[in-house]
Design an enzyme around this catalytic site. Structure first.
Site, PDB file in Angstrom:
ATOM      1  N   GLU A 245      68.561 -28.816  38.775  1.00 25.43           N
ATOM      2  CA  GLU A 245      69.218 -29.061  37.497  1.00 25.43           C
ATOM      3  C   GLU A 245      68.851 -27.987  36.480  1.00 25.43           C
ATOM      4  OE1 GLU A 245      69.856 -33.824  37.283  1.00 25.43           O
ATOM      5  OE2 GLU A 245      67.766 -33.190  37.225  1.00 25.43           O
TER       6      GLU A 245
ATOM      7  N   CYS B 135      67.539 -24.113  29.888  1.00 26.11           N
ATOM      8  CA  CYS B 135      66.292 -24.484  30.556  1.00 26.11           C
ATOM      9  C   CYS B 135      66.561 -24.441  32.062  1.00 26.11           C
ATOM     10  CB  CYS B 135      65.913 -25.894  30.099  1.00 26.11           C
ATOM     11  SG  CYS B 135      64.485 -26.564  30.967  1.00 26.11           S
TER      12      CYS B 135
ATOM     13  N   CYS C  87      58.956 -30.545  42.777  1.00 25.02           N
ATOM     14  CA  CYS C  87      57.697 -29.985  42.282  1.00 25.02           C
ATOM     15  C   CYS C  87      56.552 -30.646  43.033  1.00 25.02           C
ATOM     16  CB  CYS C  87      57.555 -30.241  40.783  1.00 25.02           C
ATOM     17  SG  CYS C  87      56.070 -29.483  40.065  1.00 25.02           S
TER      18      CYS C  87
ATOM     19  N   CYS D 210      52.388 -34.500  38.351  1.00 27.31           N
ATOM     20  CA  CYS D 210      52.009 -35.013  37.026  1.00 27.31           C
ATOM     21  C   CYS D 210      52.505 -36.455  36.893  1.00 27.31           C
ATOM     22  CB  CYS D 210      52.588 -34.137  35.917  1.00 27.31           C
ATOM     23  SG  CYS D 210      51.936 -32.456  35.958  1.00 27.31           S
TER      24      CYS D 210
ATOM     25  N   CYS E  44      55.944 -37.395  34.982  1.00 28.14           N
ATOM     26  CA  CYS E  44      57.115 -36.526  35.136  1.00 28.14           C
ATOM     27  C   CYS E  44      58.026 -37.001  36.259  1.00 28.14           C
ATOM     28  CB  CYS E  44      56.652 -35.096  35.422  1.00 28.14           C
ATOM     29  SG  CYS E  44      58.017 -33.941  35.634  1.00 28.14           S
TER      30      CYS E  44
HETATM   31  N1  SAH Z   1      55.770 -27.107  35.579  1.00 29.05           N
HETATM   32  C1  SAH Z   1      55.844 -26.562  34.255  1.00 29.05           C
HETATM   33  C2  SAH Z   1      57.251 -26.606  33.768  1.00 29.05           C
HETATM   34  C3  SAH Z   1      57.747 -27.989  33.356  1.00 29.05           C
HETATM   35  S1  SAH Z   1      58.047 -27.858  31.683  1.00 29.05           S
HETATM   36  C4  SAH Z   1      54.878 -27.288  33.327  1.00 29.05           C
HETATM   37  O1  SAH Z   1      54.355 -28.307  33.744  1.00 29.05           O
HETATM   38  O2  SAH Z   1      54.607 -26.798  32.244  1.00 29.05           O
HETATM   39  C5  SAH Z   1      58.370 -29.392  31.160  1.00 29.05           C
HETATM   40  C6  SAH Z   1      57.405 -29.905  30.104  1.00 29.05           C
HETATM   41  O3  SAH Z   1      57.716 -31.286  29.930  1.00 29.05           O
HETATM   42  C7  SAH Z   1      55.953 -29.857  30.559  1.00 29.05           C
HETATM   43  O4  SAH Z   1      55.091 -29.684  29.469  1.00 29.05           O
HETATM   44  C8  SAH Z   1      55.795 -31.238  31.147  1.00 29.05           C
HETATM   45  O5  SAH Z   1      54.461 -31.628  31.261  1.00 29.05           O
HETATM   46  C9  SAH Z   1      56.568 -32.061  30.146  1.00 29.05           C
HETATM   47  N2  SAH Z   1      56.970 -33.374  30.658  1.00 29.05           N
HETATM   48  C10 SAH Z   1      57.027 -33.787  31.935  1.00 29.05           C
HETATM   49  N3  SAH Z   1      57.436 -35.077  31.999  1.00 29.05           N
HETATM   50  C11 SAH Z   1      57.662 -35.466  30.734  1.00 29.05           C
HETATM   51  C12 SAH Z   1      58.139 -36.695  30.147  1.00 29.05           C
HETATM   52  N4  SAH Z   1      58.497 -37.720  30.885  1.00 29.05           N
HETATM   53  N5  SAH Z   1      58.265 -36.728  28.811  1.00 29.05           N
HETATM   54  C13 SAH Z   1      57.955 -35.657  28.048  1.00 29.05           C
HETATM   55  N6  SAH Z   1      57.531 -34.483  28.539  1.00 29.05           N
HETATM   56  C14 SAH Z   1      57.372 -34.392  29.863  1.00 29.05           C
END
Ligand code: SAH
Length: 360
Positions: free
Chosen positions: A91, A104, A111, A115, A118
């Site tokens: 996406e 974006c 991934c 986390c 996420c």
């Molecule tokens: N893998 C990279 C790129 C993802 S960026 C990273 O982790 O930085 C997307 C951003 O959104 C990251 O900061 C991630 O931690 C955050 N994120 C992930 N799930 C989320 C959620 N449910 N709500 C808000 N932010 C979230």
């Protein structure tokens, strides 16, 4: 299968051309067709001889993503679901704002970093993307929104860009190349990472794009719970690395901090966060949690968000709260998951209905 011409570096293209007694500047001409004009066939490349176009056609293919779905949010955000050649899907999200249009993009299908908050993590890692697949998201999105020019790029879609280092960097070279590539200034490109320390150092030596680091917690105990990568690169090491980076004047590192209700936004968290970041030229991006199906976390209230923001501001930090964009179409940060289609579309219907009821 013929090799995809978008995968060739400028040097490789020049080498191929010189074997055919063509001057090296043709490589630039071909790349401009591909990356500036978005050509999808060699026949379009009318400043090349018919013979050369035929030879290119015989030797190479030109990749293109399949548009599987194009959803529009009430706030103007658009989410594209693209099909890859091997039937996986990824996406990309287009976010129009008053003076900028940000795309974006994803760097991996799925991934592998797990986390806890996420949605992409639920997919697991399918595979890393090729440089051309990263570039094709920009080209495909550009075609779909012909009336808007993409001005900014963030590598914040699915996947961890620094776990796909070489292909990501190869794509970024073309993105930022003004002569034959897409000509997006590195100042307008931001790469976000979970915090892979060695690759962050390498990136800052090899590229001039902006760096965003997903921090999300102020103790190792909590960060390891939320982000398993913290066991490998704990906070101390990550912050030490950030502190030693050669950040150019007038640039800042962005620290992203997802706000999970009752989990990481206490007064003590604000104090610890401030202490961790002291002396680093940075800004803090607070991201109120974006819910997605099956996740236990919640977004703090507006008041709680503001309290946390003020606590940091009063300690002298530059702090923004990231507005959720496209959350009605599961396009906001952390909501990308190209697999839970059935679930998420059911979820969307519910959200829409209740919003119609409330907001009119
Ligand atoms: N893998 C990279 C790129 C993802 S960026 C990273 O982790 O930085 C997307 C951003 O959104 C990251 O900061 C991630 O931690 C955050 N994120 C992930 N799930 C989320 C959620 N449910 N709500 C808000 N932010 C979230």
């Amino acid at each position: 299968m013929k090799p995809n011409i978008k995968e060739l570096s400028r040097n490789e293209l020049e080498g191929w051309l010189s074997q055919r007694r063509e001057p090296p500047y043709r490589a630039g001409q071909i790349q401009r067709w591909l990356f500036q004009k978005g050509a999808t066939s060699f026949a379009e490349m009318t400043n090349l001889s018919v013979r050369l176009r035929d030879e290119l056609q015989e030797g190479f293919s030109i990749s293109r993503l399949q548009v599987l779905r194009d959803s529009s949010s009430r706030d103007g955000t658009r989410k594209f679901l693209f099909g890859l050649a091997d039937a996986l899907s990824i996406e990309s999200v287009l976010i129009p704002e008053s003076k900028r249009v940000t795309l974006c993009v994803s760097t991996q299908a799925g991934c592998g970093f797990g986390c806890a908050f996420c949605a992409t993590a639920l997919m697991g890692l399918k595979r890393s993307l090729r440089a051309s697949e990263i570039l094709d998201q920009i080209l495909a999105a550009g075609r779909l929104v012909a009336d808007q020019r993409i001005t900014h790029l963030v590598l914040m879609g699915m996947g961890e860009p620094l776990a796909n280092y070489s292909q990501t960097l190869k794509a970024l070279e073309i993105v930022t190349d003004a002569s034959a590539g897409m000509g997006i200034s590195p100042r307008r490109v931001t790469l976000s990472t979970v915090g892979l320390v060695p690759q962050i150092k390498k990136l800052m030596e090899e590229s001039r794009v902006n760096l965003a680091v997903s921090l999300h917690a102020t103790t190792d105990e909590l960060r390891s719970q939320l982000m398993p990568v913290n066991r490998k690169y704990p906070l101390g090491e990550l912050i030490k690395c950030c502190r030693s980076l050669p950040i150019p004047k007038r640039r800042r590192i962005t620290f992203e901090y997802v706000l999970l209700r009752g989990v990481n936004h206490s007064a003590e968290d604000a104090r610890r966060l401030s202490r961790l970041l002291s002396g680093i030229r940075c800004k803090i991006n607070l991201i109120p949690f974006n819910p997605h199906p099956g996740n236990p976390y919640h977004r703090p209230t507006q008041d709680e968000i503001q309290q946390f923001q003020s606590a940091l501001r009063s300690r002298g930090h530059q702090v923004n709260v990231r507005e959720p964009r496209g959350d009605d179409i599961q396009a906001a940060c952390g909501q990308l998951n190209s697999e839970y289609k059935v679930q998420s579309s059911r979820f969307n219907v519910q959200v829409r209905t209740s919003n119609v009821g409330v907001g009119g």
